[in-house]
Scaffold this motif. Structure first.
Motif, PDB file in Angstrom:
ATOM      1  N   LEU A 146      28.169  28.010  59.011  1.00 44.97           N
ATOM      2  CA  LEU A 146      28.482  26.440  59.128  1.00 44.97           C
ATOM      3  C   LEU A 146      27.455  25.868  58.364  1.00 44.97           C
ATOM      4  CD1 LEU A 146      29.117  26.788  62.928  1.00 44.97           C
ATOM      5  CD2 LEU A 146      30.593  26.358  60.798  1.00 44.97           C
ATOM      6  N   GLY A 147      26.176  25.976  58.172  1.00 47.23           N
ATOM      7  CA  GLY A 147      25.247  25.400  57.330  1.00 47.23           C
ATOM      8  C   GLY A 147      25.263  25.111  56.128  1.00 47.23           C
ATOM      9  N   ALA A 148      26.085  26.375  55.395  1.00 42.99           N
ATOM     10  CA  ALA A 148      26.504  26.411  53.990  1.00 42.99           C
ATOM     11  C   ALA A 148      27.584  25.384  53.673  1.00 42.99           C
ATOM     12  CB  ALA A 148      26.899  27.711  53.677  1.00 42.99           C
ATOM     13  N   CYS A 149      28.651  25.323  54.871  1.00 44.77           N
ATOM     14  CA  CYS A 149      29.584  24.400  54.669  1.00 44.77           C
ATOM     15  C   CYS A 149      29.087  22.928  54.811  1.00 44.77           C
ATOM     16  CB  CYS A 149      30.753  24.471  55.894  1.00 44.77           C
ATOM     17  SG  CYS A 149      31.646  26.155  55.932  1.00 44.77           S
ATOM     18  N   SER A 150      28.382  22.717  55.629  1.00 42.17           N
ATOM     19  CA  SER A 150      27.887  21.252  55.853  1.00 42.17           C
ATOM     20  C   SER A 150      26.996  20.714  54.378  1.00 42.17           C
ATOM     21  CB  SER A 150      26.916  21.174  57.112  1.00 42.17           C
ATOM     22  OG  SER A 150      25.714  21.886  56.918  1.00 42.17           O
ATOM     23  N   LYS A 151      26.471  21.757  53.822  1.00 44.77           N
ATOM     24  CA  LYS A 151      25.764  21.661  52.672  1.00 44.77           C
ATOM     25  C   LYS A 151      26.443  21.409  51.410  1.00 44.77           C
ATOM     26  CE  LYS A 151      21.447  23.466  54.135  1.00 44.77           C
ATOM     27  NZ  LYS A 151      20.689  24.826  54.009  1.00 44.77           N
ATOM     28  N   ARG A 152      27.947  21.897  51.281  1.00 39.71           N
ATOM     29  CA  ARG A 152      28.387  21.693  50.046  1.00 39.71           C
ATOM     30  C   ARG A 152      30.077  20.980  50.798  1.00 39.71           C
ATOM     31  NH1 ARG A 152      27.200  27.141  49.839  1.00 39.71           N
ATOM     32  NH2 ARG A 152      25.512  27.347  48.499  1.00 39.71           N
ATOM     33  N   PRO A 153      29.963  19.833  50.515  1.00 39.91           N
ATOM     34  CA  PRO A 153      31.091  18.831  51.098  1.00 39.91           C
ATOM     35  C   PRO A 153      32.706  19.541  50.843  1.00 39.91           C
ATOM     36  CG  PRO A 153      29.723  17.571  49.969  1.00 39.91           C
ATOM     37  CD  PRO A 153      29.075  19.008  49.832  1.00 39.91           C
ATOM     38  N   THR A 154      32.627  20.271  49.535  1.00 35.46           N
ATOM     39  CA  THR A 154      33.959  20.800  49.123  1.00 35.46           C
ATOM     40  C   THR A 154      34.350  22.074  49.717  1.00 35.46           C
ATOM     41  OG1 THR A 154      32.692  21.671  47.269  1.00 35.46           O
ATOM     42  CG2 THR A 154      33.588  19.666  46.785  1.00 35.46           C
ATOM     43  N   MET A 155      33.324  22.463  50.328  1.00 34.70           N
ATOM     44  CA  MET A 155      33.659  23.699  51.072  1.00 34.70           C
ATOM     45  C   MET A 155      34.162  23.633  52.318  1.00 34.70           C
ATOM     46  SD  MET A 155      31.066  26.898  51.992  1.00 34.70           S
ATOM     47  CE  MET A 155      30.621  27.418  50.156  1.00 34.70           C
ATOM     48  N   GLU A 156      35.354  24.183  52.641  1.00 35.19           N
ATOM     49  CA  GLU A 156      36.199  24.110  53.864  1.00 35.19           C
ATOM     50  C   GLU A 156      35.827  25.503  54.608  1.00 35.19           C
ATOM     51  OE1 GLU A 156      37.835  21.763  55.404  1.00 35.19           O
ATOM     52  OE2 GLU A 156      37.656  20.414  53.573  1.00 35.19           O
ATOM     53  N   LEU A 157      35.418  25.489  55.995  1.00 33.74           N
ATOM     54  CA  LEU A 157      35.567  26.433  56.727  1.00 33.74           C
ATOM     55  C   LEU A 157      36.692  27.348  56.893  1.00 33.74           C
ATOM     56  CD1 LEU A 157      33.483  28.409  58.505  1.00 33.74           C
ATOM     57  CD2 LEU A 157      34.009  26.877  60.441  1.00 33.74           C
ATOM     58  N   THR A 158      37.664  26.417  56.899  1.00 30.39           N
ATOM     59  CA  THR A 158      38.952  27.050  57.085  1.00 30.39           C
ATOM     60  C   THR A 158      39.318  28.096  55.873  1.00 30.39           C
ATOM     61  OG1 THR A 158      40.116  25.216  56.497  1.00 30.39           O
ATOM     62  CG2 THR A 158      39.875  25.370  58.784  1.00 30.39           C
TER      63      THR A 158
END
Length: 162
Positions: A146-158
């Protein structure tokens, strides 16, 4: 002799917990006999202080002396790899857990690898590993992802979970 080893191991562990690595090393060197507990306690101290090269050196010496690493030993080695950013080396050690030593990786082993993969920018590989591992992911793993997702706005957890 057995009592001396047990007391020596307790003292090494004590010194390591209080960041007294020099004292732990001196005591370790003075032990007449050493077992997996002695080696792992010393190795763990160096790992948690960030002395990665010392960890690999101690691990090599331990194996040369015929001591077989256990699950805790590998947690310390993977921890050292994690904090040094050594993705390939950590994967090699992770594979050795089962392939060379017949041990079953535990949650701490997976957590070290997954955390490292995420920090190295391989979030997709980390999530893939989380999906395939035979145990449920823990909170630390999910926090890393989740931390990686929050640092990369283009990355979607889904996107990662599909």
């Amino acid at each position: 002799m057995e009592q001396e080893l047990r007391i020596g191991n307790m003292l090494i562990d004590f010194y390591v917990k209080f960041s007294l690595l020099a004292e732990a090393q001196v005591l370790f060197s003075r032990l007449v006999t050493r077992d997996i507990i002695s080696w792992t306690a010393l190795l763990g101290g160096y790992a948690h202080k960030g002395f990665t090269n010392d960890v690999f050196f101690i691990f090599g010496r331990m194996k040369e002396e015929g001591i077989t690493p256990n699950a805790v030993t590998f947690v310390h080695v993977l921890y050292a790899c994690n904090h040094a950013g050594l993705v390939k080396k950590s994967q090699s050690y992770f594979e050795a857990i089962t392939e060379e030593y017949g041990l079953t990786p535990e949650i701490d082993h997976y957590t070290c690898i997954i955390s490292l993969l995420v920090r190295a920018g391989h979030t997709d590989k980390a999530v893939s590993m989380m999906r395939k591992m035979p145990i449920q992911p823990d909170l630390v793993m999910w926090q890393a992802v989740l931390g990686a997702c929050s640092k990369r706005p283009t990355m979607e957890l889904t996107d990662l979970l599909h």
